[in-house]
Design a protein around this motif. Structure first.
Motif, mmCIF file in Angstrom:
data_model
loop_
_atom_site.group_PDB
_atom_site.id
_atom_site.type_symbol
_atom_site.label_atom_id
_atom_site.label_comp_id
_atom_site.label_asym_id
_atom_site.label_seq_id
_atom_site.Cartn_x
_atom_site.Cartn_y
_atom_site.Cartn_z
ATOM 1 N N ILE A 51 0.874 -1.175 0.063
ATOM 2 C CA ILE A 51 -0.156 -0.140 0.056
ATOM 3 C C ILE A 51 0.975 1.102 -0.111
ATOM 4 N N THR A 57 -3.410 0.252 -3.200
ATOM 5 C CA THR A 57 -3.007 -0.988 -2.931
ATOM 6 C C THR A 57 -2.692 -2.008 -4.197
ATOM 7 N N SER A 70 -4.470 -3.059 4.350
ATOM 8 C CA SER A 70 -5.118 -1.836 4.705
ATOM 9 C C SER A 70 -3.970 -1.583 5.893
#
Length: 114
Positions: A51, A57, A70
């Motif tokens: 990311i 991403t 995340s």
């Protein structure tokens, strides 16, 4: 001093899920490109997902649609949600922070087995 500490690995049956965490100190997660890599026994370490600072991403083809990377900026922590786990996902998973040099965590073992 930069420290990356992974957690969340374990033993899971095929089709199961795990969420890996990487707690970072000494750098701000949101200001660095961060990623997950893995190393299976007898194989080289390979890229899994990353990311960037903009929140975009990227995934290696074998995990697309199953894994989600995340970050939580308030906790300064990186995550990897892994669903639909397969036996071939078995590996030690490492968190990476890309700065002027690479920083690595100690790794967390993920074993997918029936």
């Amino acid at each position: 001093q930069v420290q990356l500490v992974e957690s969340g690995g374990g033993l899971v049956q095929p089709g199961g899920s795990l969420r890996l965490s990487c707690a970072v100190s000494g750098r701000i997660v949101a200001l660095n490109t961060m990623g997950w890599y893995r190393q299976a026994p007898g194989k080289q370490r390979e890229y899994v997902a990353s990311i960037n600072t903009g929140g975009t991403t990227f995934y290696t083809d074998s995990v697309k649609g199953r894994f989600t990377i995340s970050r939580d900026n308030t906790k300064n922590t990186l995550y990897l949600q892994m669903n639909g786990l397969k036996i071939e996902d078995t590996a030690v998973y490492y968190c990476n922070l890309a700065d002027v040099r690479d920083y690595w965590g100690q790794g967390t073992q993920v074993t997918v087995s029936s």
